[in-house]
Design a protein around this motif. Sequence first.
Motif, PDB file in Angstrom:
ATOM      1  N   LEU A  79     -11.935 -11.237   8.339  1.00  0.00           N
ATOM      2  CA  LEU A  79     -11.032 -11.290   7.194  1.00  0.00           C
ATOM      3  C   LEU A  79      -9.601 -11.585   7.626  1.00  0.00           C
ATOM      4  N   ALA A  80      -9.213 -11.133   8.824  1.00  0.00           N
ATOM      5  CA  ALA A  80      -7.875 -11.464   9.327  1.00  0.00           C
ATOM      6  C   ALA A  80      -7.730 -12.959   9.553  1.00  0.00           C
ATOM      7  N   VAL A  81      -8.789 -13.611  10.019  1.00  0.00           N
ATOM      8  CA  VAL A  81      -8.739 -15.068  10.200  1.00  0.00           C
ATOM      9  C   VAL A  81      -8.505 -15.763   8.861  1.00  0.00           C
ATOM     10  N   VAL A  82      -9.218 -15.322   7.811  1.00  0.00           N
ATOM     11  CA  VAL A  82      -9.018 -15.914   6.484  1.00  0.00           C
ATOM     12  C   VAL A  82      -7.588 -15.660   6.004  1.00  0.00           C
ATOM     13  N   THR A  83      -7.090 -14.451   6.226  1.00  0.00           N
ATOM     14  CA  THR A  83      -5.740 -14.092   5.772  1.00  0.00           C
ATOM     15  C   THR A  83      -4.683 -14.972   6.411  1.00  0.00           C
ATOM     16  N   PHE A  84      -4.784 -15.182   7.724  1.00  0.00           N
ATOM     17  CA  PHE A  84      -3.707 -15.896   8.397  1.00  0.00           C
ATOM     18  C   PHE A  84      -3.911 -17.407   8.421  1.00  0.00           C
ATOM     19  N   THR A  85      -5.112 -17.896   8.138  1.00  0.00           N
ATOM     20  CA  THR A  85      -5.213 -19.320   7.828  1.00  0.00           C
ATOM     21  C   THR A  85      -4.521 -19.597   6.502  1.00  0.00           C
ATOM     22  N   LYS A  86      -4.647 -18.656   5.555  1.00  0.00           N
ATOM     23  CA  LYS A  86      -3.902 -18.789   4.302  1.00  0.00           C
ATOM     24  C   LYS A  86      -2.400 -18.737   4.568  1.00  0.00           C
ATOM     25  N   ALA A  87      -1.932 -17.744   5.339  1.00  0.00           N
ATOM     26  CA  ALA A  87      -0.499 -17.590   5.565  1.00  0.00           C
ATOM     27  C   ALA A  87       0.091 -18.808   6.266  1.00  0.00           C
ATOM     28  N   PHE A  88      -0.533 -19.246   7.349  1.00  0.00           N
ATOM     29  CA  PHE A  88       0.017 -20.393   8.079  1.00  0.00           C
ATOM     30  C   PHE A  88      -0.177 -21.687   7.291  1.00  0.00           C
ATOM     31  N   GLY A  89      -1.358 -21.883   6.738  1.00  0.00           N
ATOM     32  CA  GLY A  89      -1.641 -23.136   6.053  1.00  0.00           C
ATOM     33  C   GLY A  89      -0.766 -23.363   4.843  1.00  0.00           C
ATOM     34  N   PHE A  90      -0.561 -22.326   4.040  1.00  0.00           N
ATOM     35  CA  PHE A  90       0.209 -22.518   2.809  1.00  0.00           C
ATOM     36  C   PHE A  90       1.704 -22.565   3.057  1.00  0.00           C
TER      37      PHE A  90
ATOM     38  N   LEU B 177      -4.822 -10.179   2.317  1.00  0.00           N
ATOM     39  CA  LEU B 177      -5.389 -11.463   1.912  1.00  0.00           C
ATOM     40  C   LEU B 177      -4.966 -11.842   0.493  1.00  0.00           C
ATOM     41  N   ALA B 178      -4.790 -10.860  -0.378  1.00  0.00           N
ATOM     42  CA  ALA B 178      -4.528 -11.138  -1.789  1.00  0.00           C
ATOM     43  C   ALA B 178      -3.053 -11.313  -2.118  1.00  0.00           C
ATOM     44  N   GLN B 179      -2.154 -11.148  -1.129  1.00  0.00           N
ATOM     45  CA  GLN B 179      -0.722 -11.195  -1.428  1.00  0.00           C
ATOM     46  C   GLN B 179      -0.195 -12.621  -1.498  1.00  0.00           C
ATOM     47  N   HIS B 180       0.820 -12.828  -2.361  1.00  0.00           N
ATOM     48  CA  HIS B 180       1.522 -14.102  -2.455  1.00  0.00           C
ATOM     49  C   HIS B 180       2.879 -14.058  -1.737  1.00  0.00           C
ATOM     50  N   ASP B 181       3.408 -12.857  -1.531  1.00  0.00           N
ATOM     51  CA  ASP B 181       4.672 -12.687  -0.808  1.00  0.00           C
ATOM     52  C   ASP B 181       4.359 -12.548   0.677  1.00  0.00           C
TER      53      ASP B 181
ATOM     54  N   GLY C   5       7.230 -23.074  13.260  1.00  0.00           N
ATOM     55  CA  GLY C   5       5.814 -23.219  12.933  1.00  0.00           C
ATOM     56  C   GLY C   5       4.921 -22.965  14.133  1.00  0.00           C
ATOM     57  N   SER C   6       5.304 -23.473  15.308  1.00  0.00           N
ATOM     58  CA  SER C   6       4.496 -23.260  16.514  1.00  0.00           C
ATOM     59  C   SER C   6       4.466 -21.784  16.901  1.00  0.00           C
ATOM     60  N   ALA C   7       5.638 -21.120  16.819  1.00  0.00           N
ATOM     61  CA  ALA C   7       5.687 -19.693  17.155  1.00  0.00           C
ATOM     62  C   ALA C   7       4.871 -18.873  16.163  1.00  0.00           C
ATOM     63  N   PHE C   8       4.972 -19.185  14.874  1.00  0.00           N
ATOM     64  CA  PHE C   8       4.206 -18.465  13.866  1.00  0.00           C
ATOM     65  C   PHE C   8       2.712 -18.691  14.069  1.00  0.00           C
ATOM     66  N   PHE C   9       2.336 -19.907  14.465  1.00  0.00           N
ATOM     67  CA  PHE C   9       0.926 -20.193  14.723  1.00  0.00           C
ATOM     68  C   PHE C   9       0.394 -19.345  15.876  1.00  0.00           C
ATOM     69  N   LEU C  10       1.179 -19.202  16.942  1.00  0.00           N
ATOM     70  CA  LEU C  10       0.761 -18.349  18.054  1.00  0.00           C
ATOM     71  C   LEU C  10       0.594 -16.904  17.597  1.00  0.00           C
ATOM     72  N   GLY C  11       1.567 -16.409  16.819  1.00  0.00           N
ATOM     73  CA  GLY C  11       1.460 -15.041  16.319  1.00  0.00           C
ATOM     74  C   GLY C  11       0.259 -14.845  15.409  1.00  0.00           C
ATOM     75  N   ALA C  12      -0.031 -15.850  14.571  1.00  0.00           N
ATOM     76  CA  ALA C  12      -1.180 -15.750  13.674  1.00  0.00           C
ATOM     77  C   ALA C  12      -2.488 -15.720  14.463  1.00  0.00           C
TER      78      ALA C  12
END
Length: 441
Positions: A217-228, A66-70, A156-163
Amino acid sequence: VHVWLPEAHPAAPSHVSAVMSGVMIKTGIYGLIRALTFLGNPPAWWGWTLVVIGVSSGLFGVLFALAQHDLKRLLAYSSVENVGIITLGLGVGLLGVHYGLPAMAVLGYLGALLHVLNHALFKSLLFLGAGAIQHATGTRNLNQLGGLLKRMPVTGSAFFLGACAICGLPPLNGFVSELVIYLAALAGLADSTRAPGVQWAMLCVLALGGLALIGGLAVVTFTKAFGFVFLGSPRSEAAERGHEVGMRMRGAMAVLAGGCVLAALAAPFWPLVLGSAVTALTPPSWQGLTGAAADRAAMPLTVVGASCGAVWALVGLLALFRKWLLAGRPVTAAPTWDCGYAAPQARMQYSGSSYIDPVLAVFRTVLRPQIRLQPPAGLFPAEARFESDVPDVFRDSFFRPVFESVRWVASKLRWLQQGRIQLYVLYIAVTVLSLLIWKLG
Protein backbone atom coordinates in the motif's frame (compact mmCIF):
# COMPACT_ATOMS: atom_id res chain seq x y z
CA VAL A 1 -3.92 8.91 19.43
CA HIS A 2 -2.61 9.94 16.02
CA VAL A 3 -5.28 12.49 15.17
CA TRP A 4 -3.24 15.57 16.13
CA LEU A 5 -0.49 14.77 13.63
CA PRO A 6 -2.37 15.32 10.32
CA GLU A 7 -3.57 18.66 11.71
CA ALA A 8 -0.16 19.79 12.95
CA HIS A 9 1.96 19.05 9.87
CA PRO A 10 0.00 21.15 7.35
CA ALA A 11 0.08 24.08 9.78
CA ALA A 12 3.83 23.85 10.46
CA PRO A 13 6.65 25.10 8.21
CA SER A 14 8.17 22.21 6.30
CA HIS A 15 11.51 22.25 8.11
CA VAL A 16 9.60 22.10 11.41
CA SER A 17 7.57 19.19 10.02
CA ALA A 18 10.86 17.45 9.18
CA VAL A 19 11.99 17.78 12.81
CA MET A 20 8.57 16.75 14.14
CA SER A 21 8.41 13.62 12.03
CA GLY A 22 12.09 12.70 12.14
CA VAL A 23 12.72 13.37 15.83
CA MET A 24 9.80 14.54 17.95
CA ILE A 25 7.32 11.72 17.34
CA LYS A 26 10.10 9.23 18.15
CA THR A 27 10.29 10.39 21.77
CA GLY A 28 7.49 7.98 22.65
CA ILE A 29 9.47 5.14 21.06
CA TYR A 30 12.56 6.28 22.96
CA GLY A 31 10.66 6.31 26.25
CA LEU A 32 9.28 2.84 25.57
CA ILE A 33 12.75 1.48 24.76
CA ARG A 34 14.28 3.08 27.87
CA ALA A 35 11.55 1.56 30.03
CA LEU A 36 12.21 -1.89 28.58
CA THR A 37 15.82 -1.74 29.75
CA PHE A 38 14.84 -1.93 33.44
CA LEU A 39 11.50 -3.80 33.47
CA GLY A 40 13.03 -7.27 33.35
CA ASN A 41 11.72 -10.25 31.41
CA PRO A 42 8.65 -9.10 29.47
CA PRO A 43 5.41 -11.11 29.54
CA ALA A 44 4.18 -12.37 26.19
CA TRP A 45 1.15 -10.06 26.08
CA TRP A 46 3.44 -7.02 25.90
CA GLY A 47 4.87 -8.30 22.66
CA TRP A 48 1.50 -9.33 21.26
CA THR A 49 0.09 -5.89 22.12
CA LEU A 50 2.90 -4.08 20.32
CA VAL A 51 2.64 -6.35 17.29
CA VAL A 52 -1.11 -5.77 16.98
CA ILE A 53 -0.77 -2.02 17.56
CA GLY A 54 2.10 -1.86 15.07
CA VAL A 55 0.25 -3.68 12.30
CA SER A 56 -2.95 -1.72 12.95
CA SER A 57 -1.14 1.64 12.97
CA GLY A 58 0.78 0.72 9.85
CA LEU A 59 -2.28 -0.37 7.89
CA PHE A 60 -4.60 2.44 8.94
CA GLY A 61 -1.83 5.02 8.57
CA VAL A 62 -0.97 4.03 5.02
CA LEU A 63 -4.65 3.70 4.02
CA PHE A 64 -5.47 7.19 5.24
CA ALA A 65 -2.27 8.49 3.62
CA LEU A 66 -3.38 6.95 0.33
CA ALA A 67 -6.69 8.84 0.46
CA GLN A 68 -5.26 12.32 1.10
CA HIS A 69 -5.19 15.15 -1.45
CA ASP A 70 -2.92 17.43 0.64
CA LEU A 71 0.72 16.39 0.27
CA LYS A 72 1.71 17.19 3.86
CA ARG A 73 -1.34 15.41 5.31
CA LEU A 74 -0.34 12.40 3.21
CA LEU A 75 3.16 12.51 4.69
CA ALA A 76 1.73 12.95 8.20
CA TYR A 77 -0.37 9.79 7.94
CA SER A 78 2.68 8.04 6.47
CA SER A 79 4.54 8.88 9.68
CA VAL A 80 1.80 7.03 11.58
CA GLU A 81 2.46 4.06 9.29
CA ASN A 82 6.21 4.09 9.90
CA VAL A 83 5.88 4.38 13.66
CA GLY A 84 3.65 1.33 13.35
CA ILE A 85 6.47 -0.53 11.59
CA ILE A 86 8.87 0.46 14.39
CA THR A 87 6.37 -0.73 17.01
CA LEU A 88 5.95 -4.00 15.13
CA GLY A 89 9.72 -4.57 15.26
CA LEU A 90 9.77 -3.86 19.00
CA GLY A 91 6.91 -6.31 19.56
CA VAL A 92 8.70 -9.05 17.65
CA GLY A 93 11.84 -8.37 19.71
CA LEU A 94 9.88 -8.56 22.98
CA LEU A 95 8.39 -11.91 22.01
CA GLY A 96 11.84 -13.18 21.11
CA VAL A 97 13.08 -12.24 24.59
CA HIS A 98 10.09 -13.80 26.33
CA TYR A 99 10.36 -17.14 24.53
CA GLY A 100 14.15 -17.27 24.65
CA LEU A 101 14.83 -16.84 20.91
CA PRO A 102 17.98 -14.67 20.65
CA ALA A 103 18.01 -14.34 16.86
CA MET A 104 14.39 -13.18 16.78
CA ALA A 105 14.91 -10.73 19.64
CA VAL A 106 18.11 -9.20 18.28
CA LEU A 107 16.78 -8.87 14.72
CA GLY A 108 13.48 -7.40 15.91
CA TYR A 109 15.13 -4.76 18.08
CA LEU A 110 17.77 -4.05 15.44
CA GLY A 111 15.16 -3.56 12.73
CA ALA A 112 13.10 -1.24 14.93
CA LEU A 113 16.08 0.92 15.94
CA LEU A 114 17.39 1.06 12.39
CA HIS A 115 13.97 2.09 11.08
CA VAL A 116 13.94 4.96 13.59
CA LEU A 117 17.08 6.31 11.95
CA ASN A 118 16.01 5.55 8.40
CA HIS A 119 12.61 7.16 8.86
CA ALA A 120 14.29 10.31 10.14
CA LEU A 121 16.30 10.47 6.90
CA PHE A 122 13.72 9.78 4.23
CA LYS A 123 10.73 11.44 5.93
CA SER A 124 12.72 14.61 6.56
CA LEU A 125 13.70 14.53 2.88
CA LEU A 126 10.08 14.17 1.80
CA PHE A 127 8.88 17.00 4.04
CA LEU A 128 11.60 19.30 2.73
CA GLY A 129 10.54 18.28 -0.77
CA ALA A 130 6.92 19.14 0.08
CA GLY A 131 8.10 22.51 1.34
CA ALA A 132 10.01 23.13 -1.88
CA ILE A 133 6.91 22.23 -3.92
CA GLN A 134 4.74 24.60 -1.89
CA HIS A 135 7.36 27.35 -2.19
CA ALA A 136 7.56 26.94 -5.97
CA THR A 137 3.84 26.59 -6.71
CA GLY A 138 1.93 27.96 -3.72
CA THR A 139 -0.15 24.79 -3.29
CA ARG A 140 0.07 21.30 -1.78
CA ASN A 141 -3.09 19.97 -3.44
CA LEU A 142 -2.13 16.94 -5.54
CA ASN A 143 -5.02 17.57 -7.93
CA GLN A 144 -3.60 21.00 -8.78
CA LEU A 145 -0.03 19.91 -9.42
CA GLY A 146 1.67 17.85 -12.13
CA GLY A 147 4.47 18.17 -14.64
CA LEU A 148 6.95 19.58 -12.11
CA LEU A 149 9.81 17.20 -12.90
CA LYS A 150 10.81 19.29 -15.92
CA ARG A 151 10.58 22.49 -13.90
CA MET A 152 12.13 21.13 -10.67
CA PRO A 153 14.52 18.33 -11.69
CA VAL A 154 16.65 18.36 -8.52
CA THR A 155 13.66 18.48 -6.17
CA GLY A 156 11.90 15.80 -8.23
CA SER A 157 14.93 13.48 -8.17
CA ALA A 158 15.38 13.91 -4.40
CA PHE A 159 11.67 13.34 -3.76
CA PHE A 160 11.79 10.23 -5.95
CA LEU A 161 14.64 8.81 -3.86
CA GLY A 162 12.73 9.53 -0.66
CA ALA A 163 9.57 7.94 -2.06
CA CYS A 164 11.44 4.78 -3.04
CA ALA A 165 13.12 4.64 0.37
CA ILE A 166 9.88 4.99 2.33
CA CYS A 167 8.32 2.20 0.23
CA GLY A 168 11.09 -0.16 1.35
CA LEU A 169 12.51 -0.58 -2.14
CA PRO A 170 16.15 -1.48 -2.79
CA PRO A 171 18.79 -0.12 -3.05
CA LEU A 172 17.80 2.40 -0.35
CA ASN A 173 17.77 2.45 3.42
CA GLY A 174 14.09 1.70 4.03
CA PHE A 175 14.59 -1.70 2.43
CA VAL A 176 17.36 -2.57 4.89
CA SER A 177 15.43 -1.93 8.12
CA GLU A 178 12.22 -3.57 6.89
CA LEU A 179 14.22 -6.58 5.70
CA VAL A 180 15.68 -7.00 9.19
CA ILE A 181 12.15 -7.05 10.68
CA TYR A 182 11.16 -9.67 8.08
CA LEU A 183 14.21 -11.71 9.08
CA ALA A 184 13.21 -11.42 12.76
CA ALA A 185 9.79 -12.92 12.10
CA LEU A 186 11.30 -15.63 9.90
CA ALA A 187 13.92 -16.43 12.58
CA GLY A 188 11.12 -16.96 15.08
CA LEU A 189 9.28 -19.20 12.64
CA ALA A 190 12.43 -21.25 12.04
CA ASP A 191 13.14 -21.70 15.78
CA SER A 192 9.65 -22.14 17.19
CA THR A 193 10.26 -25.15 19.44
CA ARG A 194 9.94 -23.02 22.60
CA ALA A 195 6.76 -21.20 21.55
CA PRO A 196 3.12 -22.33 21.31
CA GLY A 197 2.47 -23.68 17.83
CA VAL A 198 -0.84 -22.14 16.69
CA GLN A 199 -0.23 -18.80 18.38
CA TRP A 200 3.27 -18.65 16.94
CA ALA A 201 2.02 -19.33 13.44
CA MET A 202 -0.56 -16.54 13.93
CA LEU A 203 2.20 -14.17 15.04
CA CYS A 204 4.37 -14.90 12.03
CA VAL A 205 1.45 -14.56 9.62
CA LEU A 206 0.40 -11.30 11.27
CA ALA A 207 3.91 -9.83 11.26
CA LEU A 208 4.97 -11.00 7.81
CA GLY A 209 1.61 -10.50 6.12
CA GLY A 210 0.96 -7.16 7.80
CA LEU A 211 4.37 -5.79 6.89
CA ALA A 212 4.00 -7.00 3.30
CA LEU A 213 0.55 -5.40 2.98
CA ILE A 214 1.82 -2.14 4.47
CA GLY A 215 4.69 -2.11 1.99
CA GLY A 216 2.42 -2.77 -0.98
CA LEU A 217 0.00 0.00 0.00
CA ALA A 218 2.95 2.35 0.58
CA VAL A 219 4.03 1.78 -3.03
CA VAL A 220 0.55 2.76 -4.25
CA THR A 221 0.55 5.81 -1.95
CA PHE A 222 3.87 7.18 -3.13
CA THR A 223 3.38 6.41 -6.80
CA LYS A 224 0.33 8.64 -6.37
CA ALA A 225 2.33 11.30 -4.49
CA PHE A 226 5.26 11.42 -6.91
CA GLY A 227 3.25 10.85 -10.08
CA PHE A 228 0.61 13.49 -9.45
CA VAL A 229 3.16 16.09 -8.40
CA PHE A 230 5.97 15.58 -10.90
CA LEU A 231 4.64 13.63 -13.89
CA GLY A 232 2.03 14.33 -16.53
CA SER A 233 0.87 17.83 -17.46
CA PRO A 234 0.29 20.77 -15.10
CA ARG A 235 -3.24 20.69 -13.71
CA SER A 236 -3.36 24.39 -12.78
CA GLU A 237 -1.68 27.72 -13.41
CA ALA A 238 0.17 27.32 -10.12
CA ALA A 239 1.86 24.16 -11.43
CA GLU A 240 2.69 25.89 -14.73
CA ARG A 241 4.48 28.64 -12.80
CA GLY A 242 6.55 26.10 -10.84
CA HIS A 243 10.30 26.66 -10.70
CA GLU A 244 13.33 25.10 -9.08
CA VAL A 245 14.09 26.27 -5.54
CA GLY A 246 17.28 27.92 -4.33
CA MET A 247 20.65 26.32 -3.74
CA ARG A 248 20.32 26.00 0.04
CA MET A 249 16.96 24.23 -0.21
CA ARG A 250 18.32 21.89 -2.87
CA GLY A 251 21.46 21.31 -0.81
CA ALA A 252 19.47 20.23 2.26
CA MET A 253 17.52 17.72 0.18
CA ALA A 254 20.71 16.46 -1.48
CA VAL A 255 22.32 15.79 1.92
CA LEU A 256 19.34 13.76 3.11
CA ALA A 257 19.09 11.90 -0.20
CA GLY A 258 22.77 11.02 0.11
CA GLY A 259 22.08 9.81 3.66
CA CYS A 260 19.40 7.44 2.37
CA VAL A 261 21.90 5.97 -0.11
CA LEU A 262 24.79 5.75 2.38
CA ALA A 263 22.61 4.14 5.07
CA ALA A 264 21.83 1.34 2.62
CA LEU A 265 25.46 0.92 1.61
CA ALA A 266 26.43 0.78 5.31
CA ALA A 267 24.05 -2.13 5.96
CA PRO A 268 26.82 -4.55 7.17
CA PHE A 269 27.90 -2.09 9.87
CA TRP A 270 24.56 -1.43 11.53
CA PRO A 271 24.74 -4.47 13.88
CA LEU A 272 27.99 -3.00 15.23
CA VAL A 273 26.69 0.57 15.48
CA LEU A 274 23.44 -0.39 17.21
CA GLY A 275 24.82 -3.43 19.04
CA SER A 276 25.09 -1.78 22.47
CA ALA A 277 21.50 -0.51 22.32
CA VAL A 278 20.23 -3.95 21.30
CA THR A 279 22.28 -5.62 24.05
CA ALA A 280 20.70 -3.32 26.65
CA LEU A 281 17.27 -4.65 25.66
CA THR A 282 18.20 -8.32 26.04
CA PRO A 283 18.77 -10.30 29.30
CA PRO A 284 22.30 -10.07 30.79
CA SER A 285 22.64 -13.85 30.56
CA TRP A 286 22.44 -13.57 26.76
CA GLN A 287 25.78 -11.83 26.25
CA GLY A 288 27.29 -14.58 24.13
CA LEU A 289 24.02 -15.43 22.41
CA THR A 290 23.40 -11.77 21.50
CA GLY A 291 26.77 -11.56 19.77
CA ALA A 292 26.06 -14.72 17.80
CA ALA A 293 22.65 -13.40 16.77
CA ALA A 294 24.22 -10.10 15.68
CA ASP A 295 26.71 -12.05 13.57
CA ARG A 296 23.79 -13.93 12.08
CA ALA A 297 22.22 -10.59 11.13
CA ALA A 298 25.48 -9.29 9.66
CA MET A 299 25.66 -12.00 7.01
CA PRO A 300 22.49 -11.10 5.06
CA LEU A 301 23.17 -7.39 5.61
CA THR A 302 26.60 -7.81 4.03
CA VAL A 303 24.92 -9.26 0.96
CA VAL A 304 22.38 -6.40 0.97
CA GLY A 305 25.09 -3.74 1.26
CA ALA A 306 27.13 -5.27 -1.54
CA SER A 307 24.03 -5.61 -3.74
CA CYS A 308 23.05 -1.99 -3.13
CA GLY A 309 26.56 -0.89 -4.02
CA ALA A 310 26.46 -2.94 -7.20
CA VAL A 311 23.11 -1.44 -8.20
CA TRP A 312 24.33 2.12 -7.67
CA ALA A 313 27.51 1.37 -9.58
CA LEU A 314 25.41 0.00 -12.46
CA VAL A 315 23.21 3.11 -12.39
CA GLY A 316 26.31 5.31 -12.59
CA LEU A 317 27.75 3.31 -15.49
CA LEU A 318 24.47 3.45 -17.39
CA ALA A 319 24.28 7.22 -16.86
CA LEU A 320 27.81 7.65 -18.21
CA PHE A 321 27.03 5.35 -21.15
CA ARG A 322 23.91 7.37 -21.96
CA LYS A 323 25.90 10.59 -21.80
CA TRP A 324 28.51 9.10 -24.16
CA LEU A 325 25.83 7.95 -26.62
CA LEU A 326 24.18 11.36 -26.72
CA ALA A 327 27.41 13.35 -26.94
CA GLY A 328 27.38 15.52 -30.04
CA ARG A 329 23.84 14.51 -31.00
CA PRO A 330 20.86 16.85 -30.95
CA VAL A 331 18.20 15.98 -28.38
CA THR A 332 14.73 17.19 -29.27
CA ALA A 333 11.44 17.15 -27.39
CA ALA A 334 8.12 16.15 -28.93
CA PRO A 335 4.62 15.54 -27.55
CA THR A 336 3.65 12.03 -26.59
CA TRP A 337 1.75 10.12 -29.28
CA ASP A 338 -1.92 10.56 -28.44
CA CYS A 339 -3.75 8.41 -31.01
CA GLY A 340 -4.18 11.36 -33.34
CA TYR A 341 -5.95 13.59 -30.82
CA ALA A 342 -4.47 17.04 -31.27
CA ALA A 343 -5.85 18.97 -28.29
CA PRO A 344 -5.21 17.07 -25.05
CA GLN A 345 -6.14 18.72 -21.76
CA ALA A 346 -4.89 18.29 -18.22
CA ARG A 347 -8.39 17.16 -17.18
CA MET A 348 -7.95 14.04 -19.31
CA GLN A 349 -5.34 12.75 -16.86
CA TYR A 350 -6.13 10.59 -13.89
CA SER A 351 -7.11 12.48 -10.77
CA GLY A 352 -6.04 11.44 -7.29
CA SER A 353 -9.53 10.12 -6.56
CA SER A 354 -9.76 8.03 -9.72
CA TYR A 355 -6.25 6.60 -9.25
CA ILE A 356 -6.93 5.23 -5.78
CA ASP A 357 -10.56 4.24 -6.37
CA PRO A 358 -9.78 0.50 -6.92
CA VAL A 359 -7.97 0.38 -3.55
CA LEU A 360 -10.68 2.37 -1.80
CA ALA A 361 -13.23 -0.10 -3.15
CA VAL A 362 -11.46 -2.92 -1.28
CA PHE A 363 -11.28 -0.98 2.02
CA ARG A 364 -14.50 1.02 1.63
CA THR A 365 -16.05 -0.44 4.80
CA VAL A 366 -13.10 0.74 6.88
CA LEU A 367 -12.37 4.10 5.25
CA ARG A 368 -15.98 5.17 4.61
CA PRO A 369 -15.26 7.61 1.76
CA GLN A 370 -17.64 10.49 1.22
CA ILE A 371 -18.53 10.85 -2.48
CA ARG A 372 -20.23 13.85 -4.05
CA LEU A 373 -21.38 13.04 -7.57
CA GLN A 374 -23.15 15.19 -10.14
CA PRO A 375 -23.55 12.91 -13.18
CA PRO A 376 -23.91 14.30 -16.70
CA ALA A 377 -27.52 14.86 -17.71
CA GLY A 378 -29.18 15.37 -21.06
CA LEU A 379 -27.98 14.84 -24.60
CA PHE A 380 -25.39 17.61 -24.39
CA PRO A 381 -24.36 17.80 -20.72
CA ALA A 382 -22.78 21.11 -19.79
CA GLU A 383 -21.44 20.11 -16.39
CA ALA A 384 -20.55 17.04 -14.37
CA ARG A 385 -18.70 16.72 -11.10
CA PHE A 386 -17.16 13.99 -8.97
CA GLU A 387 -15.48 14.61 -5.62
CA SER A 388 -14.37 12.16 -2.96
CA ASP A 389 -13.03 12.68 0.52
CA VAL A 390 -11.96 10.23 3.21
CA PRO A 391 -12.43 11.63 6.73
CA ASP A 392 -10.53 10.16 9.64
CA VAL A 393 -13.05 7.74 11.15
CA PHE A 394 -11.15 7.61 14.44
CA ARG A 395 -11.25 11.38 14.78
CA ASP A 396 -14.91 11.71 13.84
CA SER A 397 -16.27 8.59 15.54
CA PHE A 398 -14.21 8.50 18.74
CA PHE A 399 -11.90 11.40 19.53
CA ARG A 400 -14.23 14.26 18.59
CA PRO A 401 -17.18 12.94 20.69
CA VAL A 402 -14.82 12.32 23.61
CA PHE A 403 -13.29 15.80 23.40
CA GLU A 404 -16.72 17.39 23.05
CA SER A 405 -17.89 15.52 26.16
CA VAL A 406 -14.83 16.64 28.13
CA ARG A 407 -15.42 20.23 27.02
CA TRP A 408 -19.05 20.05 28.08
CA VAL A 409 -18.11 18.74 31.53
CA ALA A 410 -15.40 21.39 31.86
CA SER A 411 -17.86 24.14 30.93
CA LYS A 412 -20.12 23.00 33.77
CA LEU A 413 -17.22 23.32 36.22
CA ARG A 414 -16.20 26.78 35.06
CA TRP A 415 -17.69 28.29 38.23
CA LEU A 416 -14.66 26.92 40.08
CA GLN A 417 -12.40 29.26 38.12
CA GLN A 418 -13.03 32.52 39.96
CA GLY A 419 -9.82 34.34 39.02
CA ARG A 420 -8.89 34.93 42.67
CA ILE A 421 -5.49 33.64 43.80
CA GLN A 422 -6.65 33.22 47.41
CA LEU A 423 -9.31 30.77 46.28
CA TYR A 424 -6.78 28.77 44.24
CA VAL A 425 -4.50 28.54 47.27
CA LEU A 426 -7.48 27.26 49.23
CA TYR A 427 -8.05 24.56 46.59
CA ILE A 428 -4.42 23.46 46.93
CA ALA A 429 -4.60 23.42 50.73
CA VAL A 430 -7.82 21.40 50.77
CA THR A 431 -6.34 18.92 48.27
CA VAL A 432 -3.13 18.45 50.28
CA LEU A 433 -5.09 18.10 53.53
CA SER A 434 -7.40 15.53 51.95
CA LEU A 435 -4.45 13.50 50.72
CA LEU A 436 -2.83 13.57 54.16
CA ILE A 437 -6.02 12.41 55.83
CA TRP A 438 -6.46 9.65 53.24
CA LYS A 439 -2.85 8.50 53.69
CA LEU A 440 -2.99 8.53 57.50
CA GLY A 441 -6.33 6.74 57.47
